[in-house]
Design a protein around this motif. Structure first.
Motif, PDB file in Angstrom:
ATOM      1  N   VAL A  44      35.348 -21.231 -18.671  1.00 53.21           N
ATOM      2  CA  VAL A  44      34.114 -20.922 -17.967  1.00 53.21           C
ATOM      3  C   VAL A  44      34.968 -21.047 -16.525  1.00 53.21           C
ATOM      4  CG1 VAL A  44      34.010 -23.074 -16.333  1.00 53.21           C
ATOM      5  CG2 VAL A  44      34.095 -23.786 -18.743  1.00 53.21           C
ATOM      6  N   GLN A  45      35.776 -20.592 -15.854  1.00 58.38           N
ATOM      7  CA  GLN A  45      36.736 -20.148 -14.356  1.00 58.38           C
ATOM      8  C   GLN A  45      36.041 -18.487 -14.432  1.00 58.38           C
ATOM      9  OE1 GLN A  45      40.383 -21.462 -14.745  1.00 58.38           O
ATOM     10  NE2 GLN A  45      40.000 -22.536 -13.008  1.00 58.38           N
ATOM     11  N   GLU A  46      36.697 -17.667 -15.162  1.00 58.74           N
ATOM     12  CA  GLU A  46      36.498 -16.782 -15.607  1.00 58.74           C
ATOM     13  C   GLU A  46      34.715 -16.007 -15.167  1.00 58.74           C
ATOM     14  OE1 GLU A  46      37.273 -15.179 -19.091  1.00 58.74           O
ATOM     15  OE2 GLU A  46      39.880 -14.894 -18.206  1.00 58.74           O
ATOM     16  N   GLN A  47      33.702 -17.548 -15.223  1.00 56.41           N
ATOM     17  CA  GLN A  47      32.080 -17.253 -15.453  1.00 56.41           C
ATOM     18  C   GLN A  47      31.799 -17.324 -13.761  1.00 56.41           C
ATOM     19  OE1 GLN A  47      30.313 -15.472 -18.084  1.00 56.41           O
ATOM     20  NE2 GLN A  47      32.574 -15.338 -18.930  1.00 56.41           N
ATOM     21  N   THR A  81      22.625 -20.379 -15.112  1.00 58.99           N
ATOM     22  CA  THR A  81      24.421 -19.677 -14.870  1.00 58.99           C
ATOM     23  C   THR A  81      24.783 -21.175 -16.339  1.00 58.99           C
ATOM     24  OG1 THR A  81      24.714 -20.436 -13.098  1.00 58.99           O
ATOM     25  CG2 THR A  81      26.377 -20.988 -13.469  1.00 58.99           C
ATOM     26  N   ALA A  82      24.479 -22.481 -15.967  1.00 60.85           N
ATOM     27  CA  ALA A  82      25.122 -23.090 -17.463  1.00 60.85           C
ATOM     28  C   ALA A  82      24.365 -22.600 -18.571  1.00 60.85           C
ATOM     29  CB  ALA A  82      24.112 -24.594 -17.576  1.00 60.85           C
ATOM     30  N   GLU A  83      23.607 -21.751 -19.545  1.00 55.60           N
ATOM     31  CA  GLU A  83      23.430 -21.014 -20.282  1.00 55.60           C
ATOM     32  C   GLU A  83      25.395 -20.323 -20.884  1.00 55.60           C
ATOM     33  OE1 GLU A  83      21.614 -20.187 -24.133  1.00 55.60           O
ATOM     34  OE2 GLU A  83      21.548 -22.574 -22.327  1.00 55.60           O
ATOM     35  N   ARG A  84      24.800 -19.641 -19.645  1.00 55.60           N
ATOM     36  CA  ARG A  84      25.679 -18.353 -19.826  1.00 55.60           C
ATOM     37  C   ARG A  84      26.647 -19.221 -20.134  1.00 55.60           C
ATOM     38  NH1 ARG A  84      25.693 -16.397 -14.318  1.00 55.60           N
ATOM     39  NH2 ARG A  84      27.894 -17.748 -14.308  1.00 55.60           N
ATOM     40  N   LEU A  85      27.786 -20.519 -19.146  1.00 57.90           N
ATOM     41  CA  LEU A  85      28.499 -20.778 -19.268  1.00 57.90           C
ATOM     42  C   LEU A  85      28.342 -21.468 -21.280  1.00 57.90           C
ATOM     43  CD1 LEU A  85      28.632 -22.545 -16.363  1.00 57.90           C
ATOM     44  CD2 LEU A  85      29.789 -21.019 -16.950  1.00 57.90           C
ATOM     45  N   ARG A  86      27.998 -21.695 -20.899  1.00 57.67           N
ATOM     46  CA  ARG A  86      27.764 -22.501 -23.045  1.00 57.67           C
ATOM     47  C   ARG A  86      27.854 -21.028 -24.075  1.00 57.67           C
ATOM     48  NH1 ARG A  86      24.956 -23.174 -27.462  1.00 57.67           N
ATOM     49  NH2 ARG A  86      22.624 -20.746 -26.391  1.00 57.67           N
ATOM     50  N   ARG A  87      27.242 -19.932 -23.747  1.00 58.68           N
ATOM     51  CA  ARG A  87      27.437 -18.949 -24.328  1.00 58.68           C
ATOM     52  C   ARG A  87      29.098 -19.010 -24.583  1.00 58.68           C
ATOM     53  NH1 ARG A  87      22.500 -17.238 -26.566  1.00 58.68           N
ATOM     54  NH2 ARG A  87      20.797 -17.787 -25.956  1.00 58.68           N
ATOM     55  N   ALA A  88      29.309 -18.699 -23.444  1.00 56.95           N
ATOM     56  CA  ALA A  88      30.843 -18.151 -23.581  1.00 56.95           C
ATOM     57  C   ALA A  88      31.437 -19.270 -24.110  1.00 56.95           C
ATOM     58  CB  ALA A  88      30.809 -18.018 -21.862  1.00 56.95           C
ATOM     59  N   VAL A  89      31.628 -20.377 -23.702  1.00 55.93           N
ATOM     60  CA  VAL A  89      32.872 -21.081 -24.796  1.00 55.93           C
ATOM     61  C   VAL A  89      32.614 -21.027 -26.295  1.00 55.93           C
ATOM     62  CG1 VAL A  89      32.879 -23.433 -24.850  1.00 55.93           C
ATOM     63  CG2 VAL A  89      32.617 -22.487 -22.858  1.00 55.93           C
ATOM     64  N   GLN A  90      31.237 -20.741 -27.002  1.00 58.36           N
ATOM     65  CA  GLN A  90      30.882 -21.075 -28.050  1.00 58.36           C
ATOM     66  C   GLN A  90      31.097 -19.835 -28.469  1.00 58.36           C
ATOM     67  OE1 GLN A  90      26.385 -21.775 -29.569  1.00 58.36           O
ATOM     68  NE2 GLN A  90      26.389 -19.571 -29.466  1.00 58.36           N
ATOM     69  N   LYS A 148      24.094 -34.380 -25.576  1.00 58.09           N
ATOM     70  CA  LYS A 148      24.725 -35.308 -26.397  1.00 58.09           C
ATOM     71  C   LYS A 148      23.977 -35.940 -28.282  1.00 58.09           C
ATOM     72  CE  LYS A 148      29.630 -34.597 -24.665  1.00 58.09           C
ATOM     73  NZ  LYS A 148      30.282 -34.561 -26.062  1.00 58.09           N
ATOM     74  N   ALA A 149      23.299 -37.029 -26.910  1.00 56.01           N
ATOM     75  CA  ALA A 149      22.262 -37.442 -28.131  1.00 56.01           C
ATOM     76  C   ALA A 149      21.509 -36.980 -29.960  1.00 56.01           C
ATOM     77  CB  ALA A 149      21.840 -38.473 -27.780  1.00 56.01           C
ATOM     78  N   GLN A 150      21.170 -35.264 -28.574  1.00 59.94           N
ATOM     79  CA  GLN A 150      20.120 -34.878 -29.299  1.00 59.94           C
ATOM     80  C   GLN A 150      21.205 -33.730 -29.673  1.00 59.94           C
ATOM     81  OE1 GLN A 150      16.699 -33.614 -26.527  1.00 59.94           O
ATOM     82  NE2 GLN A 150      17.001 -35.736 -25.758  1.00 59.94           N
ATOM     83  N   GLY A 151      22.416 -33.561 -30.326  1.00 59.51           N
ATOM     84  CA  GLY A 151      22.580 -32.620 -31.140  1.00 59.51           C
ATOM     85  C   GLY A 151      23.506 -31.848 -30.843  1.00 59.51           C
ATOM     86  N   ARG A 152      23.777 -32.221 -29.081  1.00 56.61           N
ATOM     87  CA  ARG A 152      25.331 -31.132 -28.954  1.00 56.61           C
ATOM     88  C   ARG A 152      25.239 -29.824 -28.947  1.00 56.61           C
ATOM     89  NH1 ARG A 152      28.037 -35.832 -31.339  1.00 56.61           N
ATOM     90  NH2 ARG A 152      29.403 -36.896 -29.832  1.00 56.61           N
ATOM     91  N   ASN A 153      25.979 -28.860 -28.393  1.00 60.10           N
ATOM     92  CA  ASN A 153      26.200 -27.288 -27.704  1.00 60.10           C
ATOM     93  C   ASN A 153      24.539 -27.709 -27.057  1.00 60.10           C
ATOM     94  OD1 ASN A 153      26.989 -24.874 -27.424  1.00 60.10           O
ATOM     95  ND2 ASN A 153      25.705 -24.323 -30.080  1.00 60.10           N
ATOM     96  N   ARG A 154      24.391 -28.059 -26.348  1.00 63.10           N
ATOM     97  CA  ARG A 154      22.780 -28.131 -25.463  1.00 63.10           C
ATOM     98  C   ARG A 154      22.909 -28.277 -23.780  1.00 63.10           C
ATOM     99  NH1 ARG A 154      19.052 -29.741 -28.648  1.00 63.10           N
ATOM    100  NH2 ARG A 154      17.331 -29.762 -26.790  1.00 63.10           N
ATOM    101  N   ILE A 155      22.088 -27.895 -23.010  1.00 62.99           N
ATOM    102  CA  ILE A 155      22.098 -28.587 -22.074  1.00 62.99           C
ATOM    103  C   ILE A 155      20.863 -29.096 -21.560  1.00 62.99           C
ATOM    104  CG2 ILE A 155      21.210 -27.302 -19.628  1.00 62.99           C
ATOM    105  CD1 ILE A 155      22.371 -24.347 -20.676  1.00 62.99           C
TER     106      ILE A 155
END
Length: 470
Positions: free
Chosen positions: A365-368, A398-407, A453-460
């Motif tokens: 996350v810090q790298e992003q 930005t949040a989507e970029r973080l989500r993809r980097a973690v995934q 989280k309630a709608q399936g996680r790994n989302r924004i």
């Protein structure tokens, strides 16, 4: 015809030894050329410098290193016209001081040896006194035929010079920072007031004169000890001490002592007094440096999470509130992040693996992130980010970029791939909109995170009125 691979020779092990011999030769030549004819040196730093070099470079401090130091000093004496017998005997006295100081200081732990503690400073004074005694005793035993003074005068002359010079020079070498640390400290501002007061007190010492005048700089040196690093304080004590010694030797201070003891001269008394004068400032510098280092560590522990390197919750709260106060109607977004199924990772792979996941997640996350964006660990697997200058509609990219980097983060344990994903909730304020409090933003982002989280996680998910699936 096959081409033979090029073989590069390893760096020669003789190079450091040759450098030690060359340094000894150069220092001794400089000391000989600077001293008065047919007289002992007013200031002979060779022994202290070589002892410091050997203490900072333990690999050189073997039998071969000491032999080369001795040969370098003898060669310098012979090159300047000395006869063989005095060259051999005098430099054996010098070698005795070097070996004694090195032996006593090398037995200390590194923290004490680098004068990071008062115990180390006091030990240095004892080692310098012992080295001066050894050199003075050897001079009386072996070099007496070349001195016209009595044995008492010879011993006092050697001891006072060796002890005072070592006390002034060695702290500078032992506290010297590495080149990298020196370059970092060189960019930091230095308070000039203590330095200017020290220079003024030295001028007053010389102008006023008398035996008591050597104590004039003590208050300024103590102020310097509270203000500067041990290395800079060592440099200032060396400058102040050598200035006073030269002033006494040149009779600029009208310094005189009662000659109650045969062989005691004005310069001997001044040297010993000046050497003891710098003890207090050096000890204070060590204590002050230790206190500053402790406070810096405590401040770091209170600001930075030890496991992930992210801000702690309290530090995040302070800095985020500062950003909100200085927002001036600029947009701002707060994100809440939660690693999905983190409890399951701990249960299946153990807490050690869980800690590795947290560290790798935080690093990713810090790298992003960009400069000025806050990243904090709020507790467990829950993190928060503040993005100033972006409203939630734009910050979702930005949040989507973080989500993809973690995934896409590759993480395996015992050959088994561990999938890491993150859910993110967004809240914030747009341009010209009134900024809610930090507590309100955290609550809104937390509700958005709960929906993600309630709608399936790994989302924004974004808080109302910005709710939008990504």
């Amino acid at each position: 015809m096959p081409v033979e691979p090029m073989v590069f020779p390893a760096s020669s092990r003789l190079l450091p030894i040759a450098a030690l011999f060359g340094l000894t030769l150069a220092l001794t030549l400089a000391g000989i050329l600077a001293r008065p004819i047919e007289s002992l040196s007013l200031f002979w730093p060779v022994n202290a410098v070589l002892a410091g070099v050997l203490l900072r470079n333990p690999r050189l401090a073997g039998a071969r290193g000491f032999v080369l130091v001795y040969l370098g000093m003898v060669a310098a004496d012979l090159a300047t016209g000395s006869a063989w017998p005095p060259a051999l005997w005098f430099n054996l006295c010098n070698l005795g001081a070097i070996v004694t100081i090195w032996y006593l200081m090398a037995r200390l732990p590194r923290l004490h040896r680098r004068l990071r503690t008062p115990h180390g400073t006091l030990s240095l004074f004892g080692a310098c006194a012992a080295g001066g005694m050894v050199a003075a005793t050897l001079a009386c035993v072996m070099a007496a035929p070349w001195f016209e003074q009595s044995l008492r005068a010879t011993w006092l002359a050697w001891f006072s010079e060796q002890f005072s010079t070592s006390v002034l020079v060695l702290p500078l070498l032992l506290t010297a920072p590495s080149p990298r640390a020196f370059s970092r400290s060189a960019t930091q501002p230095v308070r000039l007031a203590p330095l200017l007061v020290l220079l003024a007190s030295l001028g007053l010492s010389i102008a006023f004169g008398g035996p008591g005048a050597i104590a004039f700089p003590i208050a300024a040196l103590l102020w310097c000890a509270l203000s500067y690093s041990p290395f800079l304080v060592s440099l200032l004590t060396l400058t102040a001490g050598s200035t006073l010694i030269v002033a006494v030797a040149q009779n600029l201070m009208h310094f005189s002592v009662p000659q109650s003891e045969p062989g005691v001269t004005t310069l001997m008394s001044a040297r010993l007094g000046i050497a003891m004068l710098v003890l207090g400032p050096l000890v204070v510098a060590c204590v002050s440096h230790a206190n500053r280092s402790l406070m810096a560590r405590l401040a770091h522990q209170a600001t930075v999470d030890h496991l992930t390197g992210a801000l702690t919750r309290s530090a995040f709260t302070r800095r985020a509130n500062t950003l909100l106060d200085a927002r001036q109607q600029q947009p701002l977004t707060l994100m809440m992040l939660d690693i999905d199924h983190f409890k399951l990772i701990n249960d299946q792979h153990g807490h050690a693996v869980g800690d590795q996941v947290l560290r790798q997640f935080a690093l990713t996350v810090q790298e992003q992130l960009h400069e000025g964006e806050l990243f904090a660990r709020l507790g467990g697997e829950e993190f928060a980010i503040v993005v100033p200058g972006l409203a939630p509609e734009l910050a979702r990219f930005t949040a989507e970029r973080l989500r993809r980097a973690v995934q896409d983060l590759p993480f395996s344990e015992a050959g088994e791939q561990v999938q890491i994903t993150v859910s993110i909730g967004l809240a914030g304020c747009a341009f010209d909109a009134a900024a809610p409090s930090l507590d309100v933003l955290l609550a809104e982002a937390d509700q958005a995170l709960y929906r993600a989280k309630a709608q399936g996680r790994n989302r924004i998910e974004q808080a109302e009125p910005y709710r939008q699936r990504v």
